[in-house]
Design an enzyme around this catalytic site. Sequence first.
Site, PDB file in Angstrom:
ATOM      1  N   ARG A 257      -7.316  52.181  46.134  1.00 26.26           N
ATOM      2  CA  ARG A 257      -7.681  50.427  46.032  1.00 26.26           C
ATOM      3  C   ARG A 257      -8.863  49.820  47.050  1.00 26.26           C
ATOM      4  O   ARG A 257      -7.751  49.489  47.964  1.00 26.26           O
ATOM      5  CB  ARG A 257      -6.779  49.474  45.129  1.00 26.26           C
ATOM      6  CG  ARG A 257      -7.424  48.798  44.759  1.00 26.26           C
ATOM      7  CD  ARG A 257      -5.914  48.448  44.581  1.00 26.26           C
ATOM      8  NE  ARG A 257      -4.899  47.497  46.065  1.00 26.26           N
ATOM      9  CZ  ARG A 257      -4.423  46.857  45.896  1.00 26.26           C
ATOM     10  NH1 ARG A 257      -2.822  47.725  45.459  1.00 26.26           N
ATOM     11  NH2 ARG A 257      -4.262  46.245  47.135  1.00 26.26           N
ATOM     12  N   HIS A 261      -5.491  43.562  44.768  1.00 30.19           N
ATOM     13  CA  HIS A 261      -4.828  44.240  43.729  1.00 30.19           C
ATOM     14  C   HIS A 261      -5.413  43.148  43.062  1.00 30.19           C
ATOM     15  O   HIS A 261      -5.748  44.205  41.617  1.00 30.19           O
ATOM     16  CB  HIS A 261      -3.418  43.532  44.222  1.00 30.19           C
ATOM     17  CG  HIS A 261      -2.562  43.744  42.717  1.00 30.19           C
ATOM     18  ND1 HIS A 261      -2.065  45.091  42.500  1.00 30.19           N
ATOM     19  CD2 HIS A 261      -2.206  42.733  41.777  1.00 30.19           C
ATOM     20  CE1 HIS A 261      -1.910  45.148  40.444  1.00 30.19           C
ATOM     21  NE2 HIS A 261      -1.341  43.377  40.657  1.00 30.19           N
ATOM     22  N   TYR A 270      -0.804  43.339  53.751  1.00 32.96           N
ATOM     23  CA  TYR A 270       0.514  44.473  54.046  1.00 32.96           C
ATOM     24  C   TYR A 270       0.100  45.548  54.056  1.00 32.96           C
ATOM     25  O   TYR A 270       0.241  47.008  54.189  1.00 32.96           O
ATOM     26  CB  TYR A 270       1.152  44.490  52.428  1.00 32.96           C
ATOM     27  CG  TYR A 270       0.359  44.200  51.235  1.00 32.96           C
ATOM     28  CD1 TYR A 270      -0.157  45.557  50.917  1.00 32.96           C
ATOM     29  CD2 TYR A 270      -0.204  42.984  50.696  1.00 32.96           C
ATOM     30  CE1 TYR A 270      -1.083  45.643  49.947  1.00 32.96           C
ATOM     31  CE2 TYR A 270      -0.734  43.316  49.618  1.00 32.96           C
ATOM     32  CZ  TYR A 270      -1.691  43.757  49.382  1.00 32.96           C
ATOM     33  OH  TYR A 270      -2.148  44.854  47.609  1.00 32.96           O
TER      34      TYR A 270
HETATM   35  C1  TPP Z   1       6.716  45.858  33.577  1.00 35.85           C
HETATM   36  C2  TPP Z   1       5.690  45.055  34.734  1.00 35.85           C
HETATM   37  N1  TPP Z   1       6.906  44.937  36.167  1.00 35.85           N
HETATM   38  C3  TPP Z   1       6.353  44.298  36.912  1.00 35.85           C
HETATM   39  C4  TPP Z   1       4.339  43.998  36.074  1.00 35.85           C
HETATM   40  C5  TPP Z   1       3.499  43.339  37.079  1.00 35.85           C
HETATM   41  N2  TPP Z   1       3.111  44.357  37.795  1.00 35.85           N
HETATM   42  C6  TPP Z   1       1.401  43.967  37.716  1.00 35.85           C
HETATM   43  S1  TPP Z   1       0.562  45.788  38.545  1.00 35.85           S
HETATM   44  C7  TPP Z   1       1.897  46.224  38.990  1.00 35.85           C
HETATM   45  C8  TPP Z   1       1.487  46.978  40.117  1.00 35.85           C
HETATM   46  C9  TPP Z   1       0.634  48.529  39.360  1.00 35.85           C
HETATM   47  O1  TPP Z   1       0.687  49.294  39.947  1.00 35.85           O
HETATM   48  P1  TPP Z   1       0.006  50.860  39.792  1.00 35.85           P
HETATM   49  O2  TPP Z   1       1.099  51.127  38.670  1.00 35.85           O
HETATM   50  O3  TPP Z   1      -0.176  51.470  41.140  1.00 35.85           O
HETATM   51  O4  TPP Z   1      -1.382  50.262  39.374  1.00 35.85           O
HETATM   52  P2  TPP Z   1      -2.265  48.986  40.404  1.00 35.85           P
HETATM   53  O5  TPP Z   1      -2.880  48.120  39.919  1.00 35.85           O
HETATM   54  O6  TPP Z   1      -2.603  50.228  41.829  1.00 35.85           O
HETATM   55  O7  TPP Z   1      -3.593  49.896  39.458  1.00 35.85           O
HETATM   56  C10 TPP Z   1       3.072  45.242  38.620  1.00 35.85           C
HETATM   57  C11 TPP Z   1       4.306  45.498  39.536  1.00 35.85           C
HETATM   58  C12 TPP Z   1       3.966  44.329  35.222  1.00 35.85           C
HETATM   59  N3  TPP Z   1       2.742  43.803  34.916  1.00 35.85           N
HETATM   60  N4  TPP Z   1       4.671  45.085  34.251  1.00 35.85           N
END
Ligand code: TPP
Length: 354
Positions: A257, A261, A270
């Site tokens: 990425r 985010h 970070y």
């Molecule tokens: C159940 C839940 N917990 C926490 C969040 C907050 N949250 C949004 S995206 C994210 C990280 C997701 O990481 P990843 O699965 O690696 O996907 P990426 O964002 O890197 O595409 C989090 C913790 C959420 N949306 N849903």
Amino acid sequence: MPKKTIASFAVSRLEILDEQGQVDERLMPDLDDDDLVRMYRLMLLTRLFDQRALHLQREGRLGTYPSVLGQEASQVGSAFALHPGDWFFPAFRELGVFLTLGYPLSEIYQYWNGDERGLLCPENLHIFPICIAVGTHIPHAVGAAMAARCRGDGIAVACYFGDGGTSKGDFHEGLNMAGVFQAPVVFIIQNNQWAISVPRRRQTAATTLAQKAIAYGIPGIQVDGNDVLAVFQATRQALERARQGEGPSLIECETYRLADHTTADDARRYRDPEEVQRWQRRDPLLRLRRLLQRRGLWNDRLQVEAEEEIRRRLDRAVAREEATPPATVEDVFRYTYAELTPRQRRQLRELKHG
Ligand SMILES: Cc1ncc(C[n+]2csc(CCOP(=O)(O)OP(=O)(O)O)c2C)c(N)n1
Ligand SMILES: [Mg+2]
């Protein structure tokens, strides 16, 4: 009674197109020149759409938006292998899949502008709604695949999620069910190395995410996620297996990425800028462009023309989105259930008449 090995496993990684745009001819998928150019144009569309979305957000013309910068090959390459009957279950960072499947551009902007009507999927596309709640769509995708199998539809389900998603119980439950019931589903992990500020090494102690398939008795493979040809090839094989009744598979696309985010994040707080620079050198678009140039299928003039054409399409999509009247109170109630519950009917009356 000696102790003996009763099973052993290996994890493989697929790479076809290197950073200089050279391919391993033995592994080259069966794609003609037009396919390769189409793939590149879709990756370029994804990149420019993404860039425009970031600009609109900064101008206050779009809501919080998750950039896909750097992940174009994982998305376009895998979506390129889907057939019209297959189902796509997105997480939230799969813009390139939506664009490859032909989703209306203005509706994607509409969704990220906070208008849920942007998720009203055109009838001819098989796309589940975007799922912000991390990983919760995985069991649903498995259920849909099981249903397709019962009906004998001969289709496959592609379920996308991130490295962070693999830490959710839903992931393990979904893979387990899929393995036991031989559901025709392909799990596509976009391992972009980060889950907001949590690095991949804090997500799991396992060497790869691909190996998680082993415990559920399903094939798993890691691919270079910035190599559109490797992603395409692995996905095509997995989807074909699924459609043939040979069960589920897991594909880990190892990518990065490059952006924050979302627009509500500042990744400089970070992560090491050197890490970002390292991955910038592995740009998935550049690689495919180099291959096309080597084969005489692309040049600077075509690049300029393609960018201009895409920018005009984006202008039209944004204008259309911004001319859309806001949602009404009724719209809030319209799409959740086929019929309103008595309580919803009462709430709607109260909202309209006070
Ligand atoms: C159940 C839940 N917990 C926490 C969040 C907050 N949250 C949004 S995206 C994210 C990280 C997701 O990481 P990843 O699965 O690696 O996907 P990426 O964002 O890197 O595409 C989090 C913790 C959420 N949306 N849903
Ligand atoms: Mg991630």
